[in-house]
Design a protein around this motif. Structure first.
Motif, short mmCIF file in Angstrom:
data_model
loop_
_atom_site.label_atom_id
_atom_site.label_comp_id
_atom_site.label_asym_id
_atom_site.label_seq_id
_atom_site.Cartn_x
_atom_site.Cartn_y
_atom_site.Cartn_z
N TYR A 260 2.48 -12.39 0.36
CA TYR A 260 1.67 -12.94 1.46
C TYR A 260 0.27 -12.33 1.45
O TYR A 260 -0.72 -13.03 1.56
N ARG A 261 0.21 -10.99 1.31
CA ARG A 261 -1.09 -10.32 1.34
C ARG A 261 -1.99 -10.85 0.23
O ARG A 261 -3.19 -11.06 0.44
N GLN A 262 -1.42 -11.05 -0.98
CA GLN A 262 -2.24 -11.55 -2.08
C GLN A 262 -2.70 -12.98 -1.84
O GLN A 262 -3.87 -13.31 -2.03
N ARG A 263 -1.75 -13.82 -1.42
CA ARG A 263 -2.05 -15.26 -1.29
C ARG A 263 -3.02 -15.53 -0.13
O ARG A 263 -3.64 -16.59 -0.09
N LEU A 264 -3.11 -14.59 0.83
CA LEU A 264 -3.94 -14.82 2.02
C LEU A 264 -5.17 -13.91 2.07
O LEU A 264 -5.90 -13.88 3.06
N ALA A 265 -5.38 -13.18 0.98
CA ALA A 265 -6.40 -12.11 0.99
C ALA A 265 -7.80 -12.60 1.31
O ALA A 265 -8.59 -11.86 1.90
N ASP A 266 -8.13 -13.82 0.94
CA ASP A 266 -9.52 -14.31 1.13
C ASP A 266 -9.72 -15.00 2.48
O ASP A 266 -10.80 -15.51 2.75
N LEU A 267 -8.71 -15.01 3.33
CA LEU A 267 -8.83 -15.72 4.63
C LEU A 267 -9.36 -14.77 5.72
O LEU A 267 -9.24 -13.55 5.58
N PRO A 268 -9.88 -15.34 6.81
CA PRO A 268 -10.36 -14.49 7.91
C PRO A 268 -9.21 -14.01 8.80
O PRO A 268 -9.15 -14.30 9.99
N VAL A 269 -8.27 -13.29 8.18
CA VAL A 269 -7.11 -12.76 8.92
C VAL A 269 -6.94 -11.30 8.49
O VAL A 269 -7.49 -10.90 7.47
N SER A 270 -6.18 -10.52 9.27
CA SER A 270 -5.90 -9.15 8.82
C SER A 270 -4.41 -8.85 8.98
O SER A 270 -3.66 -9.64 9.57
N PHE A 271 -4.02 -7.72 8.42
CA PHE A 271 -2.62 -7.32 8.40
C PHE A 271 -2.51 -5.86 8.80
O PHE A 271 -3.50 -5.15 8.82
N GLN A 272 -1.26 -5.44 9.05
CA GLN A 272 -1.00 -4.03 9.35
C GLN A 272 -1.42 -3.20 8.13
O GLN A 272 -0.97 -3.49 7.02
N GLU A 273 -2.30 -2.21 8.36
CA GLU A 273 -2.79 -1.40 7.25
C GLU A 273 -1.64 -0.70 6.53
O GLU A 273 -0.71 -0.24 7.16
N GLU A 274 -1.73 -0.65 5.19
CA GLU A 274 -0.68 0.03 4.41
C GLU A 274 -1.19 1.34 3.86
O GLU A 274 -2.38 1.47 3.55
N HIS A 275 -0.29 2.34 3.71
CA HIS A 275 -0.68 3.62 3.13
C HIS A 275 0.18 3.91 1.91
O HIS A 275 1.37 3.62 1.92
N PRO A 276 -0.42 4.51 0.86
CA PRO A 276 0.31 4.71 -0.39
C PRO A 276 1.50 5.66 -0.28
O PRO A 276 2.42 5.56 -1.08
N THR A 277 1.52 6.56 0.73
CA THR A 277 2.62 7.52 0.81
C THR A 277 3.81 6.98 1.60
O THR A 277 4.81 7.67 1.76
N GLU A 278 3.70 5.75 2.09
CA GLU A 278 4.78 5.25 2.95
C GLU A 278 5.50 4.08 2.31
O GLU A 278 4.96 3.39 1.44
N GLU A 279 6.75 3.86 2.75
CA GLU A 279 7.46 2.63 2.41
C GLU A 279 7.76 1.88 3.69
O GLU A 279 8.64 2.25 4.48
N HIS A 280 6.96 0.86 3.92
CA HIS A 280 7.12 -0.05 5.05
C HIS A 280 8.36 -0.90 4.75
O HIS A 280 8.58 -1.28 3.60
N VAL A 281 9.18 -1.22 5.76
CA VAL A 281 10.35 -2.06 5.46
C VAL A 281 10.22 -3.47 6.05
O VAL A 281 11.20 -4.23 6.04
N TYR A 282 9.04 -3.80 6.51
CA TYR A 282 8.74 -5.17 6.94
C TYR A 282 9.86 -5.85 7.72
O TYR A 282 10.33 -6.91 7.35
#
Ligand SMILES: *Cc1c(COP(=O)(O)O)cnc(C)c1O
Length: 367
Positions: A260-282
């Protein structure tokens, strides 16, 4: 195409008949309450988390209330949590008899804004409840330091974050207690209501044990004020059946989120910020846009099960009117309540389904 949010059949796998045979035996043999099946799940979930003690409860709401009660928190005490959470976090604080105090959300992570904790703490504060909202773990190291400085407990609301990790350590294992829900909507789903308190503290586990069984220490000896809230044996068996696949499901959820993040990256929308040390379970995949309501209508019309979680922040809910909170007091939580939309996320969502949803979002924005 129809893109649904849940697929329960898939969660049971091809061998489901084995589970059904066991459940049948349990039914006919009368194995219902605090049976070995409950003990087995509590031990397995403890191994999964890396904690010694797990105690099953009726619901996740009860788990939070019981954890607070077991810490001796009640009338006259204050508990700090965030204005953007599910109603249950705050209801549980009140079930324990304590008064909820809110801080606002962080606009980038959609989690608790921990910088506001210092000014929320008073001489009556006994605990902080960070909520690992939408499956993203709250940064726990700074939060634990803040709590330590004030001499108060941290009880984690991990109802949406089974298996999420920070630096390899599971959400729900940082504070004195972690509280989980296994409601059918959650990432680890029972076939009804279920919850658990997890801790490494033996005394606390023993307290939880008593409180979930009417304050009972041994038969007919009720020594503390309690409630009646135990994990059902059927639910425990269902949860043990699913638990071995939970980490695989979490990676699949992360894969869907990254598509989703890749396919929507160029749109005027934002997402929950991700951090490299974490594993989000969505548990939920949240897209943020001021045009939320129109986008939701567009998606629903196209057969996409897009829903709003949660349209009303805690401080504006009627059930908490007596807390005296006012509109405008937690502006970030209010804005998130108006701008977040959940796109479907399940472990078994196919690339074609994700593409379809992404294309529907793109067409709404004329992209
Ligand atoms: C689901 C949920 C709860 C409560 O769990 P129940 O099992 O429904 O009582 C608590 N907090 C959060 C953040 C939740 O999502």
């Amino acid at each position: 195409m129809k893109v649904k949010r849940y697929n329960y059949r898939q969660q049971f796998g091809p061998q489901v008949d084995l589970l059904l045979a066991e459940l049948k035996d349990m039914l006919l043999d009368g194995r219902y309450i605090l049976t070995p099946e409950v003990d087995d799940f509590e031990k397995a979930y403890g191994r999964f988390l890396g904690l010694r003690y797990v105690r099953g409860t009726n619901t996740g709401t009860d788990a939070i209330a019981i954890a607070l009660m077991a810490l001796g928190i009640g009338r006259g005490d204050e508990v700090v949590t965030q204005a953007n959470t599910f109603n249950a976090t705050v209801t549980a604080i009140r079930m324990a008899g304590a008064s909820p105090v809110l801080v606002d959300a962080d606009p980038r992570t959609f989690l608790m804004d921990s910088s506001q904790i210092d000014s929320a703490v008073t001489s009556r504060t006994r605990a902080i409840i960070p909520v690992h909202l939408f499956g993203k773990p709250t940064p726990m190291v700074p939060l634990l330091a803040t709590a330590k400085r004030h001499g108060i407990h941290v009880v984690e609301d991990a109802a949406q974050a089974h298996g999420a990790r920070i630096d390899g350590r599971r959400a729900g294992t940082f504070g004195i207690a972690g509280c989980f829900s296994f409601h059918p909507s959650k990432n680890l789903a029972a076939a009804g209501d279920a919850g658990a308190v997890a801790t490494d503290d033996l005394q606390l586990a023993q307290k939880v044990d008593m409180i979930r069984s009417l304050g009972q220490q041994s038969q007919n000896e009720h020594v503390v004020a309690g409630m009646n809230s135990r994990l059902d044996a059927f639910q425990a068996r269902v949860l043990s059946w699913k638990l071995p696949r939970l980490d695989e499901w979490s990676s699949q959820r992360r894969a869907v989120a990254s598509w989703y993040r890749q396919r929507l990256a160029d749109l005027p929308v934002s997402f929950q910020e991700e951090h490299p040390t974490e594993e989000h379970v969505y548990h939920l995949f949240q897209l943020r846009t001021p045009r939320r309501d129109a986008l939701q209508r567009h998606l629903v019309q196209a057969g996409v099960d897009a829903v709003v979680r949660y349209p009303m922040p805690i401080h504006l809910q009627k059930s908490f009117a007596d807390c005296g909170w006012k509109a405008g007091e937690f502006p970030v939580a209010e804005q998130l309540a108006q701008e977040l939309l959940c796109l479907p996320v399940r472990p078994d969502l196919s690339a074609a389904e994700v593409d379809y949803v992404a294309n529907c979002v793109r067409s709404f924005f004329g992209a």
